[in-house]
Design a protein around this motif. Structure first.
Motif, PDB file in Angstrom:
ATOM      1  N   ARG A  75      46.254  23.832  49.937  1.00  0.00           N
ATOM      2  CA  ARG A  75      45.638  25.011  49.334  1.00  0.00           C
ATOM      3  C   ARG A  75      46.670  25.954  48.733  1.00  0.00           C
ATOM      4  N   VAL A  76      47.828  26.052  49.369  1.00  0.00           N
ATOM      5  CA  VAL A  76      48.911  26.929  48.919  1.00  0.00           C
ATOM      6  C   VAL A  76      50.199  26.105  48.899  1.00  0.00           C
ATOM      7  N   PRO A  77      50.960  26.110  47.813  1.00  0.00           N
ATOM      8  CA  PRO A  77      52.185  25.293  47.774  1.00  0.00           C
ATOM      9  C   PRO A  77      53.180  25.720  48.844  1.00  0.00           C
ATOM     10  N   LEU A  78      53.794  24.733  49.474  1.00  0.00           N
ATOM     11  CA  LEU A  78      54.756  24.995  50.540  1.00  0.00           C
ATOM     12  C   LEU A  78      56.170  24.994  49.986  1.00  0.00           C
ATOM     13  N   LEU A  79      56.946  25.980  50.376  1.00  0.00           N
ATOM     14  CA  LEU A  79      58.342  26.031  49.979  1.00  0.00           C
ATOM     15  C   LEU A  79      59.080  24.821  50.535  1.00  0.00           C
ATOM     16  N   HIS A  80      59.784  24.122  49.670  1.00  0.00           N
ATOM     17  CA  HIS A  80      60.551  22.936  50.020  1.00  0.00           C
ATOM     18  C   HIS A  80      59.652  21.842  50.609  1.00  0.00           C
ATOM     19  N   THR A 111      43.079  32.698  51.086  1.00  0.00           N
ATOM     20  CA  THR A 111      42.188  33.604  50.353  1.00  0.00           C
ATOM     21  C   THR A 111      42.982  34.466  49.380  1.00  0.00           C
ATOM     22  N   PHE A 112      44.106  34.980  49.847  1.00  0.00           N
ATOM     23  CA  PHE A 112      44.966  35.796  48.996  1.00  0.00           C
ATOM     24  C   PHE A 112      45.446  34.992  47.793  1.00  0.00           C
ATOM     25  N   HIS A 113      45.845  33.752  48.039  1.00  0.00           N
ATOM     26  CA  HIS A 113      46.344  32.895  46.959  1.00  0.00           C
ATOM     27  C   HIS A 113      45.240  32.602  45.944  1.00  0.00           C
ATOM     28  N   ASP A 114      44.011  32.418  46.419  1.00  0.00           N
ATOM     29  CA  ASP A 114      42.885  32.166  45.516  1.00  0.00           C
ATOM     30  C   ASP A 114      42.586  33.374  44.640  1.00  0.00           C
ATOM     31  N   LEU A 115      42.661  34.561  45.240  1.00  0.00           N
ATOM     32  CA  LEU A 115      42.277  35.778  44.522  1.00  0.00           C
ATOM     33  C   LEU A 115      43.379  36.303  43.605  1.00  0.00           C
ATOM     34  N   PHE A 116      44.608  36.142  44.023  1.00  0.00           N
ATOM     35  CA  PHE A 116      45.736  36.720  43.283  1.00  0.00           C
ATOM     36  C   PHE A 116      46.796  35.653  43.029  1.00  0.00           C
ATOM     37  N   PHE A 135      50.262  36.555  41.340  1.00  0.00           N
ATOM     38  CA  PHE A 135      51.047  37.411  42.226  1.00  0.00           C
ATOM     39  C   PHE A 135      51.554  36.603  43.417  1.00  0.00           C
ATOM     40  N   SER A 136      50.676  35.757  43.968  1.00  0.00           N
ATOM     41  CA  SER A 136      51.060  34.927  45.108  1.00  0.00           C
ATOM     42  C   SER A 136      52.204  33.985  44.749  1.00  0.00           C
ATOM     43  N   LEU A 137      52.126  33.371  43.570  1.00  0.00           N
ATOM     44  CA  LEU A 137      53.192  32.462  43.148  1.00  0.00           C
ATOM     45  C   LEU A 137      54.503  33.204  42.929  1.00  0.00           C
TER      46      LEU A 137
END
Length: 350
Positions: free
Chosen positions: A182-187, A287-292, A295-297
């Motif tokens: 759902r959200v890209p993981l660092l490394h 949820t934050f990543h979906d909405l923003f 900004f999240s990236l």
């Protein structure tokens, strides 16, 4: 009445309406789906010899299900199957060696299961391959391996069991993805690609399977204490990458126990829900990543600046991958990682 008072009343009314709609929706859909029980069902758990898969298998055995587990390591499968057999009824546990990315292996294993236990009622696509390292240190094979395990494995298993579920107009499929889906993981780019593919497949499948009485649930755990870091594939600056991962995986509040995550996932299966994300902080992050998203990236990009740099190539080859247990240090064996180390012993990870 002042404008501010009117606004306040309108806001309260809107909130109550939204809350009532949400409750009504939940009650209605729950009534339509019915309450699913695992008792007497035949359940298949891929990657069930250790970690999260083993915890789920224990829960299913305790609930009165017949359980079949598979993995690639014969010794781990045997130990896990013996343990599950002691917990359940005689003849109600099957263990088998299977490479989920090999379709013939999948067919052979499922034939063994159906011959011994009957048609599959619940399929848990859990087999996973954890890998971490800077994108510059990854190879095409890392991406291919991730897709083979996280997408093609679930696809092959689903293709084999779904037709019979449709025919019976009953069945459940639990696809174990990750917050990385759902959200890209660092490394964690190769891992993220595989888990994103699984989320897309799982959600698309759910839309079409539900008309046949089959409910597909996607669980996206964040950090959970299964003991699995020991088997993660690490590239780049091995010790630094592994230490960061294992310490974060051990932090109470940020991570949750595998048992808590398994309970949440199986409860979602019972209710026929589409998705569950655990623990709470990661649900909020999704949820934050979906909405923003932009900004999240940007925030993730800033965090990326704090991560270890990729080392230079060795000749024409990138730095080799190493397993977590090969790059342990006094720091990763310290009290900071105690919860994860105890989970590794408990869940057949050592």
């Amino acid at each position: 009445m002042s404008l501010s008072s009117k606004f306040a009343r309108a806001a309260v009314a809107a909130t109550l309406t939204a809350a009532g709609t949400a409750v009504g929706y939940k009650l209605t859909t729950r009534a339509l789906r019915g309450r699913y029980s695992f008792a007497g069902k035949t359940c298949v758990v891929t990657g069930g010899s250790r970690g999260f898969g083993l915890v789920i298998a224990r829960r299913l055995v305790r609930a009165g299900a017949a359980v079949a587990i598979c993995a690639r390591d014969a010794d781990q499968v045997r130990r896990a199957a013996d343990e599950l057999a002691r917990r359940g009824e005689p003849g109600r546990v099957v263990g088998g060696v299977c490479d989920v990315s090999n379709r013939e292996d999948v067919r052979r294993f499922l034939k063994t299961v159906t011959d011994a236990l009957g048609p599959v009622d619940l399929l848990v696509n859990n087999a996973g391959l954890i890998s971490f390292g800077p994108a510059a240190s990854l190879t095409a094979q890392d991406y291919e391996d991730s897709l083979a395990t996280h997408f093609w494995g679930p696809y092959f298993f689903t293709e084999e069991v779904l037709p019979m579920m449709k025919k019976r107009r009953s069945g459940r499929i639990l696809n174990v993805s990750s917050i990385g889906g759902r959200v890209p993981l660092l490394h964690g780019n190769a891992y993220t690609v595989g888990k994103h593919a699984l989320v897309g497949y799982s959600e698309g499948l759910r839309m079409e399977a539900v008309r046949h009485g089959v409910y597909v649930t996607t669980v996206c755990p964040g950090l959970m204490r299964t003991g699995s870091p020991r088997h993660a594939l690490i590239r780049g600056k091995h010790e630094a990458e592994y230490a960061g991962f294992k310490i974060l995986d051990s932090l109470p509040g940020l991570s949750c126990s595998a048992e808590r995550a398994a309970d949440a996932a199986l409860e979602a299966v019972k209710e026929g829900r589409g998705e569950v994300i655990v623990p709470g902080p990661f649900s909020a992050a999704a949820t934050f990543h979906d909405l923003f998203r932009n900004f999240s990236l940007d925030l993730l990009g800033l965090l990326g600046r704090t991560m270890p740099d990729a080392p230079g190539p060795i000749g024409d080859q990138v730095t080799p991958a190493r397993r977590g247990y090969e790059v342990e240090t006094p720091l990763t064996r310290s009290a900071l990682t105690g919860l994860t180390q105890r989970a590794a012993v408990r869940n057949n990870e050592v």
